[in-house]
Scaffold this motif. Structure first.
Motif, PDB file in Angstrom:
ATOM      1  N   ALA A 117      -4.611   7.894 -13.274  1.00 18.07           N
ATOM      2  CA  ALA A 117      -5.912   7.764 -12.439  1.00 18.07           C
ATOM      3  C   ALA A 117      -6.061   6.470 -11.632  1.00 18.07           C
ATOM      4  CB  ALA A 117      -6.933   8.024 -13.187  1.00 18.07           C
ATOM      5  N   THR A 118      -6.682   6.452 -10.458  1.00 21.03           N
ATOM      6  CA  THR A 118      -7.009   5.349  -9.659  1.00 21.03           C
ATOM      7  C   THR A 118      -8.559   5.438  -9.326  1.00 21.03           C
ATOM      8  OG1 THR A 118      -6.358   6.542  -7.772  1.00 21.03           O
ATOM      9  CG2 THR A 118      -4.735   4.878  -8.750  1.00 21.03           C
ATOM     10  N   ILE A 119      -9.043   4.338  -9.097  1.00 14.30           N
ATOM     11  CA  ILE A 119     -10.421   4.033  -8.707  1.00 14.30           C
ATOM     12  C   ILE A 119     -10.301   3.042  -7.494  1.00 14.30           C
ATOM     13  CG2 ILE A 119     -12.556   3.361  -8.663  1.00 14.30           C
ATOM     14  CD1 ILE A 119     -12.700   4.447 -11.525  1.00 14.30           C
ATOM     15  N   LEU A 134       0.731  -1.254  -0.055  1.00 12.35           N
ATOM     16  CA  LEU A 134      -0.026   0.054   0.103  1.00 12.35           C
ATOM     17  C   LEU A 134       0.801   1.383  -0.098  1.00 12.35           C
ATOM     18  CD1 LEU A 134      -2.969  -1.043   2.544  1.00 12.35           C
ATOM     19  CD2 LEU A 134      -3.111  -0.463   0.307  1.00 12.35           C
ATOM     20  N   LEU A 135       1.920   1.056   0.837  1.00 11.44           N
ATOM     21  CA  LEU A 135       2.900   2.393   0.893  1.00 11.44           C
ATOM     22  C   LEU A 135       3.584   2.737  -0.301  1.00 11.44           C
ATOM     23  CD1 LEU A 135       3.765   2.088   4.550  1.00 11.44           C
ATOM     24  CD2 LEU A 135       2.522   3.883   3.335  1.00 11.44           C
ATOM     25  N   THR A 136       3.892   1.546  -1.088  1.00 11.17           N
ATOM     26  CA  THR A 136       4.606   1.499  -2.151  1.00 11.17           C
ATOM     27  C   THR A 136       3.666   2.285  -3.365  1.00 11.17           C
ATOM     28  OG1 THR A 136       6.139  -0.299  -1.793  1.00 11.17           O
ATOM     29  CG2 THR A 136       5.817   0.152  -4.416  1.00 11.17           C
ATOM     30  N   LEU A 137       2.503   1.931  -3.489  1.00 14.41           N
ATOM     31  CA  LEU A 137       1.591   2.259  -4.571  1.00 14.41           C
ATOM     32  C   LEU A 137       1.263   3.780  -3.983  1.00 14.41           C
ATOM     33  CD1 LEU A 137      -1.177  -0.600  -4.259  1.00 14.41           C
ATOM     34  CD2 LEU A 137       0.303   0.117  -6.331  1.00 14.41           C
ATOM     35  N   ARG A 138       0.948   4.142  -2.745  1.00 14.57           N
ATOM     36  CA  ARG A 138       0.988   5.637  -2.548  1.00 14.57           C
ATOM     37  C   ARG A 138       1.854   6.350  -3.019  1.00 14.57           C
ATOM     38  NH1 ARG A 138      -1.671   8.718   1.481  1.00 14.57           N
ATOM     39  NH2 ARG A 138      -0.249  10.510   2.069  1.00 14.57           N
ATOM     40  N   ARG A 139       2.964   5.911  -2.827  1.00 19.62           N
ATOM     41  CA  ARG A 139       4.514   6.582  -3.358  1.00 19.62           C
ATOM     42  C   ARG A 139       4.740   6.668  -4.873  1.00 19.62           C
ATOM     43  NH1 ARG A 139       7.298   3.785  -0.165  1.00 19.62           N
ATOM     44  NH2 ARG A 139       8.136   2.192  -1.625  1.00 19.62           N
ATOM     45  N   GLU A 140       4.338   5.616  -5.697  1.00 20.76           N
ATOM     46  CA  GLU A 140       4.749   5.497  -6.787  1.00 20.76           C
ATOM     47  C   GLU A 140       3.814   5.840  -7.905  1.00 20.76           C
ATOM     48  OE1 GLU A 140       6.307   1.591  -7.581  1.00 20.76           O
ATOM     49  OE2 GLU A 140       7.846   1.835  -6.448  1.00 20.76           O
ATOM     50  N   LEU A 141       2.451   5.552  -7.449  1.00 22.46           N
ATOM     51  CA  LEU A 141       1.290   6.044  -8.495  1.00 22.46           C
ATOM     52  C   LEU A 141       0.977   7.496  -8.304  1.00 22.46           C
ATOM     53  CD1 LEU A 141      -1.258   3.181  -8.318  1.00 22.46           C
ATOM     54  CD2 LEU A 141       0.669   3.662  -9.679  1.00 22.46           C
ATOM     55  N   PRO A 142       1.331   8.583  -9.223  1.00 18.80           N
ATOM     56  CA  PRO A 142       0.931   9.954  -9.394  1.00 18.80           C
ATOM     57  C   PRO A 142      -0.413  10.423  -8.794  1.00 18.80           C
ATOM     58  CG  PRO A 142       2.093   9.328 -11.274  1.00 18.80           C
ATOM     59  CD  PRO A 142       1.754   8.161 -10.523  1.00 18.80           C
ATOM     60  N   TRP A 156      -7.195  11.254  -9.617  1.00 16.93           N
ATOM     61  CA  TRP A 156      -6.331  11.703 -10.781  1.00 16.93           C
ATOM     62  C   TRP A 156      -5.253  12.815 -10.684  1.00 16.93           C
ATOM     63  CZ3 TRP A 156     -11.515  13.073 -10.253  1.00 16.93           C
ATOM     64  CH2 TRP A 156     -11.667  14.330 -10.140  1.00 16.93           C
ATOM     65  N   HIS A 157      -4.267  12.635 -11.332  1.00 17.03           N
ATOM     66  CA  HIS A 157      -3.094  13.447 -11.578  1.00 17.03           C
ATOM     67  C   HIS A 157      -2.782  13.644 -13.047  1.00 17.03           C
ATOM     68  CE1 HIS A 157       0.008  16.419 -10.460  1.00 17.03           C
ATOM     69  NE2 HIS A 157       0.764  15.430 -11.039  1.00 17.03           N
ATOM     70  N   LEU A 212      -1.506  14.939  -3.120  1.00 18.23           N
ATOM     71  CA  LEU A 212      -2.467  14.949  -2.143  1.00 18.23           C
ATOM     72  C   LEU A 212      -3.199  16.261  -2.449  1.00 18.23           C
ATOM     73  CD1 LEU A 212      -0.428  13.805   0.994  1.00 18.23           C
ATOM     74  CD2 LEU A 212      -1.426  12.486  -0.634  1.00 18.23           C
ATOM     75  N   ARG A 213      -4.266  15.947  -3.025  1.00 20.51           N
ATOM     76  CA  ARG A 213      -5.353  17.188  -3.410  1.00 20.51           C
ATOM     77  C   ARG A 213      -6.690  16.675  -3.064  1.00 20.51           C
ATOM     78  NH1 ARG A 213      -2.600  20.889  -6.640  1.00 20.51           N
ATOM     79  NH2 ARG A 213      -4.798  21.948  -7.245  1.00 20.51           N
ATOM     80  N   ARG A 214      -7.447  17.558  -2.766  1.00 20.06           N
ATOM     81  CA  ARG A 214      -9.071  17.393  -2.902  1.00 20.06           C
ATOM     82  C   ARG A 214      -9.589  17.768  -3.879  1.00 20.06           C
ATOM     83  NH1 ARG A 214     -11.639  19.796   1.504  1.00 20.06           N
ATOM     84  NH2 ARG A 214      -9.773  21.311   1.817  1.00 20.06           N
TER      85      ARG A 214
END
Length: 620
Positions: A548-550, A509-517, A543-544, A522-524
């Motif tokens: 994008a992720t869902i 989870l922390l890897t995904l958080r770090r590597e996926l733009p 998205w960035h 961190l934006r709302r």
């Protein structure tokens, strides 16, 4: 604010056997420093304006013990002592921080957006119960994906067992943990590994035992009252000097001991109606130190007010703090996972509360609160997502349960995996509580080691009253040494299943958080949150740019089928907490979703599934 000339409060070793003493004692006509040892002597300090007394004394080396004598009769330790080697009632000690060996000269700190915080209590984190006992675990935390450790308060408290919120010498590092030198070695070891250090500090009260500040001056005021008695005097007569004491303390942690961030305990009990509030002045002073040292330094508030003014810049009417804890996120997740419906959580319990936490930050930003019986909070307008710290466990939320139960004993491993995904894949700064990453099941109790029998009885009675509203049984005795021993972590659990699989999930989870733009930014305003009814499923689209992720979060105890709101592109499953890899029972969620078709995705109960849009590469 006018400041007496440097050096600062307390005993400052100048070198060549000279030590400078400075104390604020407006209640005393005369102040002597009593130097202890084979050749005990007393030296009269010269009075200075605004109640200060000072002197530079020869023949006082580091390691010398001393006290202050007020008006020739009342002997007390130094309120700004840097070391209390014999505890809160005994003499203070001169130390020389310039002797600490630092190797972090190139360290500049971390930005808020890169923080993944790991909260720990030094006394129970390792068998050693010291700062040095933490160091062997730092590599493992870094490899997990942690970027900062947060240390519960270490200001000198009575005895050897305490959470730290009974500290009475804000400048003195707890002797049983290893003192200032031990803390410096831990901070240096963290910086060598790229880890920041957050220190929990308490500027809203002092503990009762060994608290002698009132003998020196008007540190406290009866104009306001806190759960601990009279409030600290931040806005009345002589409050400039009280402010100076605590601001100098904050700067000491940052400048001398290289701390990267301060977590400010319960700022809602800091009472201040002045035009230039203490918290704003504190922020300005800390920023000055950070700029002078070319370091990123953060002030992170704990508050029970849902007040965005804490973190707004002064130009927008705020105090300019860096970030604040967000209890609402914890309450929303905890109520869904555990079904807790105590009076404390009567405002939570639906998937819509969690949706609001994701979308708005605060669940209560002006809505009516059943618990408070009034409208509560304000919108986080102008506040960035990285300015909120979220969690599903911390020392308060665990230790203030009657039996100190962690989430691992209140929900299943499916629930633990879901909670981890909900926290780490959010657009906010995540905080983990020690042992959370492997599902620690030992309790984390509230414990003390006071020596005053009357105080011991008062703490016991107060604890019973506090819990009477929520639990139908007596609270454990905080003085019982077995509570402290039983609160120690058992890191060997991380090598057993399913704990080992949980650790692996946290790492992924922390890897995904770090590597996926789309997760790293961190934006709302690049986030959409929907609730899939009638199931308790939350869909979080982030998205960035083209990335994008869902994230689908199913908090129901039953499987659910939902239509993912997938915009154009091909979507591939990157993580499924029900996968056997993480100790789950399996999942029928498809590996890929085509945006050109309305795809119904089956979700396992109490599971999180993350889809990531595959970006087509341009032809060369």
């Amino acid at each position: 604010m006018m400041r007496p000339a440097e050096p600062g409060l307390g005993a400052t070793y100048l070198g060549d056997g000279q030590t400078h003493f400075l104390v604020w004692a407006p209640f005393a006509t005369t102040v002597d420093v009593r130097l202890l040892g084979p050749t005990q002597r007393e030296v009269r300090l010269r009075p200075l304006p605004r109640g200060y007394h000072a002197a530079t004394v020869d023949d006082v080396q580091p390691g010398s013990r001393y006290t202050f004598v007020l008006d020739g009769t009342l002997e007390r330790p130094d309120p700004a002592s840097r070391s209390q080697p014999e505890g809160v009632h005994r003499p203070s000690e001169v130390i020389d921080p310039s002797e600490f060996s630092w190797t972090d000269q190139g360290w500049c700190g971390l930005p808020l957006r890169d923080l993944v915080v790991y909260e720990l209590h030094v006394g129970t984190f390792s068998d050693a119960g010291t700062f040095l006992g933490v160091i062997p675990y730092l590599d493992g935390l870094r490899d997990l994906g942690i970027t900062a450790i947060e240390i519960m308060p270490v200001a000198q408290f009575p005895g050897e067992r305490n959470w730290g919120y009974d500290g009475v010498y804000p400048f003195a590092v707890q002797n049983s943990y290893g003192g200032a030198e031990g803390l410096a070695r831990l901070v240096d070891a963290c910086h060598q590994r790229g880890l920041a250090v957050v220190l929990d500090v308490v500027y809203n009260h002092l503990g009762p035992e060994g608290n002698y500040l009132g003998d020196f001056g008007p540190y406290f005021t009866e104009r306001y009252h806190t759960p601990w008695g009279a409030a600290l005097n931040f806005d009345g007569p002589h409050s400039d000097e009280v402010r100076r004491y605590f601001i100098e303390n904050a700067c000491y942690w940052i400048d001398t001991l290289h701390i990267d961030a301060l977590r400010l305990d319960a700022v809602h009990t800091i009472f201040d109606r002045s035009a230039h509030p203490f918290l704003q002045e504190l922020s300005e002073s800390v920023n000055d130190v950070a700029e002078r040292r070319n370091r990123r330094v953060h002030l992170i508030a704990e508050s029970d007010l849902n007040d965005p003014r804490l973190v707004r810049p002064p130009l927008l009417g705020g105090y300019g703090l860096s970030a604040q804890w967000n209890d609402d996120f914890h309450h929303a997740v905890d109520a869904l996972l555990t079904g807790a419906r105590s009076p404390y959580r009567r405002d939570f319990g639906t998937i819509d509360h969690l949706a609001r936490a994701y979308r708005d930050g605060f669940v209560y930003s002006g809505q009516y609160s059943q618990r408070r019986q009034r409208r509560f909070g304000a919108p986080l307008t102008g506040v960035e997502a990285q300015q909120l710290v979220i969690f599903v466990q911390n020392h308060d939320q665990v230790g203030n349960r009657v039996d100190g139960e962690r989430l691992a004993t209140l929900t299943s491993f499916d629930g633990l995996r879901l909670a981890a995904a909900a926290t780490i894949l959010s657009p906010y700064v995540p905080l983990l509580f020690m042992g959370e990453e492997y599902g620690e099941t030992t309790p984390f109790h509230y414990f003390t080691s006071h020596t005053d029998p009357d105080l011991v009885a008062a703490v016991r009675e107060g604890r019973q009253r506090e819990f009477a509203e929520h639990w139908d049984r007596d609270a454990p005795d905080p003085q019982d040494p077995t509570l402290f021993i039983s609160s120690r972590l058992r890191p060997d659990l991380a090598d057993r299943e399913p704990h080992r699989q949980l650790v692996a999930l946290y790492r992924e989870l922390l890897t995904l958080r770090r590597e996926l733009p789309s997760l790293a930014h961190l934006r709302r305003d690049t986030l959409e949150v929907t609730v899939a009814r009638p199931a308790r499923v939350l869909l979080v689209h982030r998205w960035h740019g083209p990335d994008a992720t869902i994230l689908a979060l199913n908090f129901d105890d039953q499987p659910a089928t939902v239509l993912l709101p997938v915009p154009g592109g091909n979507w591939h499953k990157r993580l499924d907490t029900a996968d056997p890899t993480w100790g789950g029972s399996g999942s029928r969620a498809p590996d890929a979703v085509d945006a050109s078709q309305a795809t119904a995705v089956p979700l396992p109960p109490r599971a999180a599934v993350l889809y990531h849009r595959q970006i087509a590469k341009e032809a060369p």
